[in-house]
Scaffold this motif. Structure first.
Motif, short mmCIF file in Angstrom:
data_model
loop_
_atom_site.label_atom_id
_atom_site.label_comp_id
_atom_site.label_asym_id
_atom_site.label_seq_id
_atom_site.Cartn_x
_atom_site.Cartn_y
_atom_site.Cartn_z
N ASP A 69 -10.54 -18.68 23.87
CA ASP A 69 -10.15 -17.33 23.48
C ASP A 69 -10.11 -16.42 24.71
N VAL A 70 -8.96 -16.39 25.34
CA VAL A 70 -8.81 -15.62 26.57
C VAL A 70 -8.86 -14.12 26.28
N ALA A 71 -8.34 -13.73 25.13
CA ALA A 71 -8.41 -12.31 24.77
C ALA A 71 -9.86 -11.86 24.69
N ALA A 72 -10.68 -12.66 24.00
CA ALA A 72 -12.09 -12.31 23.88
C ALA A 72 -12.77 -12.30 25.25
N VAL B 207 -5.02 -21.90 23.07
CA VAL B 207 -5.31 -20.76 23.93
C VAL B 207 -5.09 -19.48 23.13
N GLY B 208 -6.15 -18.73 22.93
CA GLY B 208 -6.05 -17.50 22.14
C GLY B 208 -5.65 -16.31 23.00
N THR B 209 -4.55 -15.68 22.61
CA THR B 209 -4.11 -14.47 23.31
C THR B 209 -4.20 -13.25 22.40
N GLY B 210 -4.43 -13.49 21.11
CA GLY B 210 -4.45 -12.39 20.16
C GLY B 210 -3.05 -11.91 19.77
N LEU C 158 -9.55 -16.48 15.44
CA LEU C 158 -10.19 -15.76 16.54
C LEU C 158 -11.34 -14.91 16.01
N ASP C 159 -11.10 -14.28 14.89
CA ASP C 159 -12.13 -13.42 14.31
C ASP C 159 -13.33 -14.22 13.80
#
Lengths: 291, 291, 291, 291
Positions: free
Chosen positions: C112-115, C150-153, C238-239
């Motif tokens: 989770d790159v956004a996080a 890969v988390g970007t949101g 993600l949440d």
């Protein structure tokens, strides 16, 4: 003299826009797409032969096309007061579909409103008025059953290549020129067989409004039983100076469809009969030279 | 006399089969499908208006259609020796596609081979021969650049309703009538602009063979540069007795496609000019009455 | 314990975006369209029953989907050095098509790159770096054969209704966040089975560039033999705070296609097994609670 | 133990038939077609990269698929008494569409009726009875909310190559095996989440009748709110001897559609847990070995 002989040497103008992926069309309809399925070399027969073919996805109101009377209803009724629900099936319209449109081969009158204004093309969002039509029709007779085209010059904006600038051909942002309600009633009063023009919708489209309301469609299709041709390529015809000519309008006979693509043709007399080239842009003189 | 006036009172025959789901077509091409997307009542505008439309999926060689020269190659070459690979792109053919077909408005000669045999329709799998063509062409002039149609009467078998019997229109099982190789060469030697007929493929299809080899396509499209119209509806024209007439052939200008649907029209002189009705089925007399 | 019992009470998250007309997609692919063909009432059987159905037109890379290895070539070669021309037929790819993708049911790690940046979604045009991945992967083990997301949101921006604002989801104007070349190599070095994310293309898309070059596709599909999942809906995942979970990835087995839609599922342990809710957004603690 | 760890070493069976042109499907639905649009080499980027892609035309009930509750109505009403007209729009069903189907990840019971009869596949037109189901269910527990599949062995007839014989997979001529009305009620009474099988329609199709009436669909979809999976590939699962397993059923979330393709997966315990191979065809022993 048989028809084929009568037309020998005639000049034929193609009034259809080429159909290709990404061409301007209404966002309300399925986007046009043609894809080659088999290419040469994919399946070579023993003798060395090969065939190529394609799949086509499109809407009935995409590219140059004719609107069937079934396209629009008002208060649930189609032209002639037929309840839409009665003739609407999952396989299309049992009546008033485009297959009910008898191919038109007959006289056509071109009202060149752009020329009447002395411009190559009317500005975006311009409303064609009754006065415009009357000026463009000066010296021209419109007979019941004729086809009547309204020239706006808009087809000069048709994008012609992959590198073409982003054109607002639909008028979604800036609007598109076309007849208003009064002009539509003026046209309908002349009882034409069909009317048409160059824009995506044969309507006055004010800037920023899109195709939200289509009063001209209602007047023509529902109230008057007059079919509409749209997205025509008229630039060459406008330039020719011809104002009355033979129109061939034969949309694909798609059973039950509300519209269908067409490749309309204008057949003009041989070039020499149009008179001296300097009069080519004068509707009166070219008109008189043909009658 | 301007073209529109010359054709006043002319008789127009529609030579296209209606396009509907399930109609006969080659199994090599995407099946035709038209589905209503929006129906009346789906989206009613504030003023009470409503529009209906459709999505259409089809092939370029489905229904009555014209084959582009790009449709067939031989040993990798298209007509004129152009390597297919050079003009073939993922967006279609840069040359020799159906959009390169200039709409045809001109003289057409109908060679009614069925009538020459005294039958309404030729039997399945019948090979049209040079002798057949010569008999059907007796008294008719074929000029370079003409369109030439070969009447087999096959379009009388077109299924006309949902309850229609299962017809082997493609000839997959029993074959279909059409010109053999020699007949094709005879036609090509007359240098027509286009040839055509009623069957799915303008070929002699022997029983049980399907469309395995297409030599007539090679001769016409590749060797001779002559386009082909297929799946025409000629029954009414055959019955009319007309053997030379004006043909309008304007396939949809689908950029780069190997073929496109068309609604061809035959324009005949006014009925009275055809002479006494009893001669209607005689090609010689009707031919002479028009020349 | 049999699998069905082992997963009783598990939490299943749907990682697919709903497919509907007008949803964001790459302009390089056929636009998605679903149209009802028959509606209830169209054909009512004698007993009062009725069936409705639809026609669907789409691309293989539309909506949430998996890229097959055959999707991209470099210098004419597919993964493993296979010449594309050798396996490419008019019916699709004989090898490396999406039907060759064995359904994946296994461990998945979410980076989770956004996080890691403390934001809900990375800004448009942001390039995910090696450092980003390492920070997001802290405390997580990536095993060969794992799936890595890969988390970007970015999926938080997916338009959710007809009245949704015009979102630049593809990044055509402002760009889209995604891994750059170095990050891609970092991922490939871990030898995952599949990688994926929320954007239309699993790439760093700089503002104004569109999908002009796709180096990450080359690195993954051609050089590394790693499939890519795109346009995933990860917001809920993600949440959830889950960083390792069971992923089910079973794209439609369309024979020979270069990609296919999929409805991926994340299967998490029962909620209680995730530990106290306050640690849900911490990848380290949730990770350790599951291992 | 987290789900991904619980399933390590599990055996995953793909229960979908590959989707390809010409595969068996109901004639009531749009025929499946996948065509490559761009091939490698069509558009080579400066760096030597190239991407291939496709266009797909299909129906929602084509290939292995799940029927949404909105698929069938009775006397104008959908499941739960909802009037179909109220939720049916030109963009699909606002309720009860396939996007309302929550992905299923849970226990599945296979009732192998073919094995109960000691045959590899039930004969065409065979009606599966209550007695058949009870015999096949001997020793198996069916819990409310389970998925229940009925094995007929029919998927062994799926054509597997271009040279495959002409198989009457739909049963149009000779019928297809499936549950009759009483068997459907027996299934519904167990309150499963979903039922399914190998044939095109989960129905007893008598010879020569086609899909004229679909009582099992009415019982399941309308009366019981139970979704149906059709055209499943069960041969490998039948051979495995597994009678209870984990089923993943995640049809594409096509907003408002009446059905959607799916690639269902059966997840079995590791091979060693199935017991000695000689008991593989015995549902009791394999069942007990898993519980």
């Amino acid at each position: 003299m048989p028809p084929w002989k009568a037309l020998e040497g005639a000049r034929v103008l193609d009034l259809a826009q080429p159909m290709r992926r990404g061409m301007p069309q209404s966002p309300n309809h399925p986007p046009f797409r043609m894809t080659l399925e088999r290419r040469h070399g994919d399946l070579v027969r023993p003798g060395g032969g090969s065939a190529a073919n394609e799949i086509i996805v499109t809407g009935g109101h995409v590219g140059t096309h004719v609107d069937a009377l079934a396209h629009v209803s008002q208060d649930g009724l189609l032209h002639g007061g037929r309840p839409a629900a009665e003739v609407m099936t999952h396989e299309g319209f049992a009546e008033l579909g485009i297959d009910a449109f008898e191919p038109y081969v007959g006289r056509c009158v071109l009202l060149d409103v752009a020329a009447a204004h002395g411009v190559a093309a009317l500005p975006p969002g311009y409303e064609v008025t009754v006065d415009d039509l009357e000026r463009a029709a000066a010296g021209l007779e419109i007979r019941p059953g004729d086809a009547v085209l309204v020239g706006t010059g808009w087809s000069r904006h048709w994008p012609t290549g992959p590198g073409a600038p982003d054109v607002d051909y639909t008028g979604a942002r800036g609007g598109a020129p076309g007849p208003g309600v009064d002009a539509a009633r003026w046209l309908a009063a002349r009882r034409p067989r069909v009317v048409g023009g160059e824009t995506i919708a044969f309507e006055h489209v004010p800037p920023g409004r899109g195709h939200a309301t289509l009063p001209v469609h209602r007047i023509m299709l529902v109230e008057s039983g007059v079919n509409i041709v749209e997205t025509m390529r008229l630039d060459e015809l406008l330039d020719s100076g011809a104002r009355e000519f033979l129109l061939v309008l034969n949309p694909l006979p798609i059973a039950g469809a509300t519209g269908a693509p067409v490749r309309p043709l204008a057949v003009l007399g041989p070039p020499q009969s149009l008179g001296p080239p300097e009069s080519a842009s004068s509707s009166e003189s070219s008109g008189s030279s043909e009658t």
